[in-house]
Design a protein around this motif. Structure first.
Motif, PDB file in Angstrom:
ATOM      1  N   LEU A 145       0.822  -1.206   0.000  1.00 17.00           N
ATOM      2  CA  LEU A 145       0.000   0.000   0.000  1.00 17.00           C
ATOM      3  C   LEU A 145       0.858   1.260   0.000  1.00 17.00           C
ATOM      4  N   ASN A 146       1.985   1.212   0.691  1.00 20.45           N
ATOM      5  CA  ASN A 146       2.904   2.348   0.667  1.00 20.45           C
ATOM      6  C   ASN A 146       3.449   2.573  -0.739  1.00 20.45           C
ATOM      7  N   GLY A 147       3.727   1.474  -1.443  1.00 17.83           N
ATOM      8  CA  GLY A 147       4.202   1.590  -2.819  1.00 17.83           C
ATOM      9  C   GLY A 147       3.137   2.157  -3.743  1.00 17.83           C
ATOM     10  N   ILE A 148       1.902   1.707  -3.577  1.00 17.80           N
ATOM     11  CA  ILE A 148       0.801   2.194  -4.412  1.00 17.80           C
ATOM     12  C   ILE A 148       0.569   3.675  -4.178  1.00 17.80           C
ATOM     13  N   ALA A 149       0.745   4.116  -2.940  1.00 16.24           N
ATOM     14  CA  ALA A 149       0.535   5.526  -2.608  1.00 16.24           C
ATOM     15  C   ALA A 149       1.493   6.442  -3.362  1.00 16.24           C
ATOM     16  N   GLN A 150       2.610   5.879  -3.833  1.00 12.95           N
ATOM     17  CA  GLN A 150       3.596   6.682  -4.564  1.00 12.95           C
ATOM     18  C   GLN A 150       3.262   6.816  -6.048  1.00 12.95           C
ATOM     19  N   LEU A 151       2.303   6.024  -6.532  1.00 12.01           N
ATOM     20  CA  LEU A 151       1.968   6.051  -7.957  1.00 12.01           C
ATOM     21  C   LEU A 151       1.107   7.268  -8.266  1.00 12.01           C
ATOM     22  N   GLN A 152       1.533   8.049  -9.238  1.00 21.24           N
ATOM     23  CA  GLN A 152       0.804   9.249  -9.644  1.00 21.24           C
ATOM     24  C   GLN A 152       0.849   9.372 -11.161  1.00 21.24           C
TER      25      GLN A 152
ATOM     26  N   ALA B  20      -8.928  -6.436   0.804  1.00 23.86           N
ATOM     27  CA  ALA B  20      -9.921  -5.398   0.551  1.00 23.86           C
ATOM     28  C   ALA B  20      -9.277  -4.014   0.600  1.00 23.86           C
ATOM     29  N   ARG B  21      -8.340  -3.817   1.529  1.00 24.07           N
ATOM     30  CA  ARG B  21      -7.601  -2.544   1.590  1.00 24.07           C
ATOM     31  C   ARG B  21      -6.823  -2.310   0.303  1.00 24.07           C
ATOM     32  N   LEU B  22      -6.207  -3.370  -0.208  1.00 22.42           N
ATOM     33  CA  LEU B  22      -5.426  -3.257  -1.440  1.00 22.42           C
ATOM     34  C   LEU B  22      -6.320  -2.900  -2.617  1.00 22.42           C
ATOM     35  N   ARG B  23      -7.457  -3.577  -2.734  1.00 15.74           N
ATOM     36  CA  ARG B  23      -8.378  -3.287  -3.838  1.00 15.74           C
ATOM     37  C   ARG B  23      -8.904  -1.851  -3.753  1.00 15.74           C
ATOM     38  N   THR B  24      -9.187  -1.401  -2.542  1.00 14.28           N
ATOM     39  CA  THR B  24      -9.684  -0.036  -2.367  1.00 14.28           C
ATOM     40  C   THR B  24      -8.646   0.980  -2.820  1.00 14.28           C
ATOM     41  N   ALA B  25      -7.387   0.745  -2.434  1.00 11.02           N
ATOM     42  CA  ALA B  25      -6.315   1.672  -2.807  1.00 11.02           C
ATOM     43  C   ALA B  25      -6.113   1.707  -4.320  1.00 11.02           C
ATOM     44  N   ILE B  26      -6.065   0.536  -4.940  1.00 10.79           N
ATOM     45  CA  ILE B  26      -5.884   0.481  -6.391  1.00 10.79           C
ATOM     46  C   ILE B  26      -7.113   1.040  -7.101  1.00 10.79           C
ATOM     47  N   GLY B  27      -8.297   0.705  -6.582  1.00  9.43           N
ATOM     48  CA  GLY B  27      -9.530   1.199  -7.182  1.00  9.43           C
ATOM     49  C   GLY B  27      -9.621   2.712  -7.134  1.00  9.43           C
TER      50      GLY B  27
ATOM     51  N   LEU C 211      -7.133   4.769  -7.118  1.00  8.50           N
ATOM     52  CA  LEU C 211      -6.164   5.282  -8.080  1.00  8.50           C
ATOM     53  C   LEU C 211      -6.734   5.213  -9.496  1.00  8.50           C
ATOM     54  N   ILE C 212      -7.330   4.092  -9.843  1.00 14.07           N
ATOM     55  CA  ILE C 212      -7.933   3.937 -11.168  1.00 14.07           C
ATOM     56  C   ILE C 212      -9.076   4.933 -11.363  1.00 14.07           C
ATOM     57  N   GLU C 213      -9.908   5.071 -10.339  1.00 15.05           N
ATOM     58  CA  GLU C 213     -11.046   5.990 -10.415  1.00 15.05           C
ATOM     59  C   GLU C 213     -10.587   7.424 -10.641  1.00 15.05           C
TER      60      GLU C 213
ATOM     61  N   ASP D 245     -13.653  -1.135  -7.797  1.00 17.33           N
ATOM     62  CA  ASP D 245     -13.216  -2.268  -6.981  1.00 17.33           C
ATOM     63  C   ASP D 245     -13.022  -3.517  -7.822  1.00 17.33           C
ATOM     64  N   GLN D 246     -13.904  -3.696  -8.817  1.00 20.49           N
ATOM     65  CA  GLN D 246     -13.781  -4.855  -9.703  1.00 20.49           C
ATOM     66  C   GLN D 246     -12.571  -4.735 -10.622  1.00 20.49           C
ATOM     67  N   LEU D 247     -12.339  -3.530 -11.133  1.00 23.49           N
ATOM     68  CA  LEU D 247     -11.153  -3.326 -11.961  1.00 23.49           C
ATOM     69  C   LEU D 247      -9.890  -3.564 -11.155  1.00 23.49           C
ATOM     70  N   ALA D 248      -9.903  -3.154  -9.893  1.00 20.46           N
ATOM     71  CA  ALA D 248      -8.751  -3.390  -9.020  1.00 20.46           C
ATOM     72  C   ALA D 248      -8.533  -4.878  -8.802  1.00 20.46           C
ATOM     73  N   ALA D 249      -9.620  -5.621  -8.618  1.00 20.47           N
ATOM     74  CA  ALA D 249      -9.505  -7.074  -8.422  1.00 20.47           C
ATOM     75  C   ALA D 249      -8.876  -7.734  -9.641  1.00 20.47           C
ATOM     76  N   VAL D 250      -9.236  -7.245 -10.829  1.00 19.19           N
ATOM     77  CA  VAL D 250      -8.677  -7.805 -12.064  1.00 19.19           C
ATOM     78  C   VAL D 250      -7.188  -7.497 -12.168  1.00 19.19           C
ATOM     79  N   THR D 251      -6.789  -6.269 -11.794  1.00 25.63           N
ATOM     80  CA  THR D 251      -5.371  -5.924 -11.890  1.00 25.63           C
ATOM     81  C   THR D 251      -4.535  -6.781 -10.947  1.00 25.63           C
ATOM     82  N   VAL D 252      -5.075  -7.073  -9.759  1.00 22.50           N
ATOM     83  CA  VAL D 252      -4.347  -7.916  -8.810  1.00 22.50           C
ATOM     84  C   VAL D 252      -4.261  -9.343  -9.331  1.00 22.50           C
TER      85      VAL D 252
END
Length: 209
Positions: free
Chosen positions: A78-85, A135-142, A144-146, A161-168
């Protein structure tokens, strides 16, 4: 006298935290190499340089140590995802960069991830903790995608959330294939497929002019 007691108490807390982290580091290595069920409390304590008593003063059971390790690993992700911009191109590139560990680290990280998944299937208490972290991971990725779709003024093709699940799932599946058949999964396949999934078209190739 109060100051000395406070310093002594802080020292004990730091020592306990150091012991706990050492046990988690040892478990991370052993679980990746020989699995959760193949690693005993004694082996974990010995690999960390501590006693069995030190283990049980920090964790009531091996399952609770596993849950703590799962939480720590997800926190790192999650810390790594937070750096994605940036736009969707840079986002997919960022996910790819996170996947491009050197081979030994990549193998250990993926084996550990799969061990988490297998233990979540086998142990209800681990399953609940794993599901919460996932679920925390999907929320964070979701999120970002949103945000990226909003910046482009485009509607999401599916719930975030579904798009995040697919990326994982895409990441995990390609990682498994690459470890078994490296030639079947080029290094840029994850980023390419993720970009295609999120944008509906392949990324533009750099000009050769």
């Amino acid at each position: 006298m109060t100051v000395n007691a406070s310093r002594k108490r802080l020292s004990r807390e730091e020592s306990r935290a150091q012991t706990r982290e050492g046990l988690l580091d040892a478990a991370k290595m052993l679980f990746a190499r020989q699995g959760f069920e193949g690693s005993s409390v004694e082996q974990i304590a010995e690999a960390a340089g501590y006693t069995r008593g030190a283990f049980y003063s920090n964790f009531e059971s091996k399952e609770l140590l596993l849950i703590a390790l799962i939480e720590r690993c997800f926190d790192d992700d999650l810390n790594g995802i937070a750096q994605l911009q940036g736009d969707l191109v840079s986002v997919s590139a960022g996910f790819q960069e996170a996947a491009d560990l050197e081979e030994a680290r990549h193998r250990e990280a993926h084996l550990l991830k799969m061990e988490f998944w297998m233990c979540a299937l086998r142990y209800p208490v681990v399953r609940a903790a794993y599901a919460e972290q996932h679920a925390r991971l999907r929320t964070a990725i979701g999120s970002l995608i949103e945000a990226q779709y909003a910046a482009l003024h485009r509607p999401l093709p599916a719930p975030a959330d579904q798009l995040a699940a697919v990326t994982v799932a895409l990441r995990n599946g390609l990682d498994s294939q690459k470890l078994i058949s490296p030639d079947a999964v080029p290094n840029d396949l994850y980023g390419l497929t993720l970009h295609l999934l999120l944008t509906g078209h392949a990324p533009q190739q750099p000009s050769t002019d």
